[in-house]
Motif scaffolding. Structure first.
Motif, short mmCIF file in Angstrom:
data_model
loop_
_atom_site.label_atom_id
_atom_site.label_comp_id
_atom_site.label_asym_id
_atom_site.label_seq_id
_atom_site.Cartn_x
_atom_site.Cartn_y
_atom_site.Cartn_z
N TYR A 61 51.27 49.71 83.04
CA TYR A 61 50.38 48.80 82.30
C TYR A 61 50.71 47.37 82.70
O TYR A 61 51.84 47.08 83.08
N LYS B 35 43.14 49.11 88.62
CA LYS B 35 42.13 48.07 88.46
C LYS B 35 41.38 48.31 87.16
O LYS B 35 41.17 49.45 86.76
N PRO B 36 40.89 47.24 86.51
CA PRO B 36 39.98 47.46 85.39
C PRO B 36 38.75 48.21 85.90
O PRO B 36 38.30 47.99 87.02
N SER C 218 45.99 59.25 93.31
CA SER C 218 46.60 58.66 92.10
C SER C 218 46.76 59.68 90.99
O SER C 218 45.89 60.52 90.79
N GLY C 219 47.84 59.52 90.24
CA GLY C 219 48.05 60.39 89.08
C GLY C 219 49.35 61.15 89.22
O GLY C 219 49.98 61.11 90.27
N PRO D 123 46.07 53.44 74.39
CA PRO D 123 45.40 52.53 75.32
C PRO D 123 45.32 53.14 76.71
O PRO D 123 45.90 54.20 76.97
N ARG D 124 44.58 52.52 77.61
CA ARG D 124 44.51 52.90 79.01
C ARG D 124 44.82 51.67 79.85
O ARG D 124 44.45 50.56 79.47
N PRO D 125 45.44 51.83 81.02
CA PRO D 125 45.74 50.64 81.82
C PRO D 125 44.50 50.03 82.47
O PRO D 125 44.54 48.89 82.91
N ASP D 126 43.39 50.77 82.54
CA ASP D 126 42.23 50.30 83.30
C ASP D 126 41.08 49.78 82.44
O ASP D 126 40.08 49.31 82.97
N PRO E 49 40.20 47.84 78.37
CA PRO E 49 40.74 47.40 77.08
C PRO E 49 40.36 48.40 75.98
O PRO E 49 39.39 49.14 76.13
N LYS F 36 33.83 59.84 81.81
CA LYS F 36 33.10 59.07 82.82
C LYS F 36 33.99 58.20 83.71
O LYS F 36 33.48 57.50 84.60
N ILE F 37 35.32 58.17 83.45
CA ILE F 37 36.24 57.52 84.40
C ILE F 37 37.13 58.59 85.01
O ILE F 37 37.22 58.72 86.22
#
Lengths: 364, 364
Positions: free
Chosen positions: A259, A358-359, B103-104, B147-150, B152, B222-223
């Protein structure tokens, strides 16, 4: 329909590397501490677990000594004892990082563990044994035995050590591990602990101590545990002995998603029978290095040290994090350890890749 | 000095892939069986473990239905129940085999597990819910959030499924796992089990079931859990759905040393919501393949099958062993799975390298 109501949760555990014999690596969460709990301490075996007849069990002391004798478990318990904190490391730890792959169980980075070991100094027993003139080395034989795929016959796990090496580290006849009676899988009733040496020297289920005037040539001495620069070429071999300077990042884990903000990078570093003088961390793939400090409260000569680095990062991207340690003889961990056919002594710099995403904006 | 006499032995356990949240893979020794024990069943989390207020816990059923209602744990227990044996597989299983790395968490080959699941058919509850006209999909929301890093914000883990997909597999509101009350880490009190689908569809700690007339666009829909052929390119994504045909060698382990004679090669194979029609093994790096037969006594549509091959080998050397499975739609496992940015659905052929050593003669 009837059901049990037992709650049976999964927890991180030992990581199998081979099933027969049982070889298990510690999870990184278990080595991120001063003493590794016994149930999460790595296990490295050469044979199936032996059957111990504890009723008649004796540790025999013989060979080129004045009078042979044997010790009962109770006699060992009654002898003077000391405690040392020692990091055992499997000689094949990090073998998986050799290119091309080296033969043997593909240990990654969990084949080491810091523990407190309590027992009788070997020197105390050897003093009582009265070695005869000409004794050059001491042979340590375990109860465990079995066949090998490369030589006919059945072999006990057995290792010898020259007297001059023994005198440098004063091995222990360990009866306790982390203040518990030595667990069976770790060599109960008694295990030799050779501080600062790779784990093969610390013979489990010790059954005899034999003084020799000539060189021992068993397969765990003269086939395995040799640095061979070419496969099957035993002409220029060097024996595997003390643990090389080494370190590992225990958190975050490889491929972690991080994060924006502060990421705490932490781990351990060790140096066999010498000591750690510097620990450096790179967050840019090795271009720059920052010195980090040890957070260990009670360093001990043969133990590992804990370290920690607080890293501020806001920019999305993929980052390669590395750690390298230096010992007090000036040895520094290499980017790539010298290849050897049996894959021993790999102390290459540990690197992990982490990712600050990335956001994301999606179509809705 | 006083010591505890507790015997505290190490055993193979779950293999950590990430610590926060806790993601753990099964050791191969645990999946080499019909039903994986609950304490060795892989765990895949998106958030920290949630706090469940069990006293006031309810499963709410709402959205575009005639009358919203909620169910207590006792009401669920009193409903009609069925048992199915289903292999859950993490969509990221075998992600570590993508080149370049995706990634992951770098799941290797232990992110799947066969278990028996007992609970209330979702169709039973949906029938009582009386869906209004225009309902297109059902949203399943878990108690876990974070939360998610990508992006808010704070998100519950939540996934939707079109009604047409639901009707193909009849998901289960699972209350029991392997005849034990569903363990907390596996989603107690109730987990959705979607047979034949990758694990993300089987929402843990299920708190609500919501009928929707429009498409759900949460980040886990959707992400994540989209096949993306280019990183950050969501324009041509395809959703991750059913489990692809796949197989794994569970024994011997990679880099095992074998003995002259018979080596038993064994493992598992599975095919999501279709079935396995062929399993083949190669011992020569893929030049020739031998058909092997399943040893499963009680195959079940969504479960894996066990297979075994007895291989005679006397010549010293290094051998590459592979397994590939075919499903009843004619899909065959590929040597290399199609790369995708988030690393899902890797069903590449599993290969291990094993070694029968040359006889050794050493100088004495």
């Amino acid at each position: 329909m009837k059901f049990s109501i037992e709650q049976n949760e999964g927890k991180p555990g030992l990581v199998p590397r081979t099933d027969t014999p049982e070889n298990l690596e510690s999870p990184l969460g278990a080595v991120d501490t001063w003493l590794v709990p016994n149930n999460l301490f790595y296990l490295r075996n050469h044979h199936a677990y032996p059957a111990i007849n504890f009723e008649n069990w004796r540790l025999s002391v013989g060979g080129q000594i004045e009078y042979s004798f044997s010790l009962s478990y109770q006699q060992l318990l009654n002898m003077p004892q000391i405690t040392i904190v020692n990091n055992l490391e499997c000689a094949g730890n990090k073998r998986a990082f050799f290119t091309p792959p080296a033969s043997g169980a593909q240990w990654e980075i969990g084949g080491m563990g810091n523990a407190s070991w309590t027992g009788v100094p070997l020197s105390y027993v050897l003093t009582q044994a009265k070695l005869l003139p000409g004794v050059h080395e001491i042979l340590f034989t375990g109860v465990d035995s079995g066949p090998r795929p490369d030589t006919p016959g059945n072999y006990h796990f057995a290792r010898s050590m020259p007297l001059k090496d023994i005198s440098m580290v004063d091995p222990l006849l360990a009866l306790y591990m982390n203040e518990q009676i030595l667990p069976f899988k770790h060599g109960f009733p008694v295990r030799l602990i050779v501080p600062g040496w790779y784990g093969m020297a610390s013979v489990k289920w010790l059954s005899s101590i034999t003084a020799l005037t000539s060189e021992f040539t068993g397969p765990y001495q003269k086939i395995d545990y040799l640095y061979l620069s070419k496969e099957h070429d035993y002409s220029r071999s060097r024996p595997v002995t003390t643990i090389k300077v080494n370190s590992v990042i225990t958190s975050p884990q490889d491929q972690a998603i991080i994060y924006p903000g502060i990421t705490v990078i932490k781990g351990i570093a060790w140096a066999g029978n010498t000591s750690i003088t510097q620990i450096e961390v790179s967050t840019d793939g090795g271009v720059t290095w920052a010195a980090v400090s040890s957070t260990s409260k009670n360093p001990s000569r043969f133990a590992w040290v804990l370290w920690e680095y607080h890293w501020k990062v806001y920019a999305p991207g993929k980052y390669t994090i590395q750690v390298k340690a230096t010992d007090n003889l000036g040895n520094v961990q290499p980017a790539k350890a010298p290849w050897n056919a049996k894959g021993y002594g790999n102390n290459c710099i540990h690197a992990i890749n982490i990712h600050l995403p990335k956001p994301v904006r999606t179509q809705s």
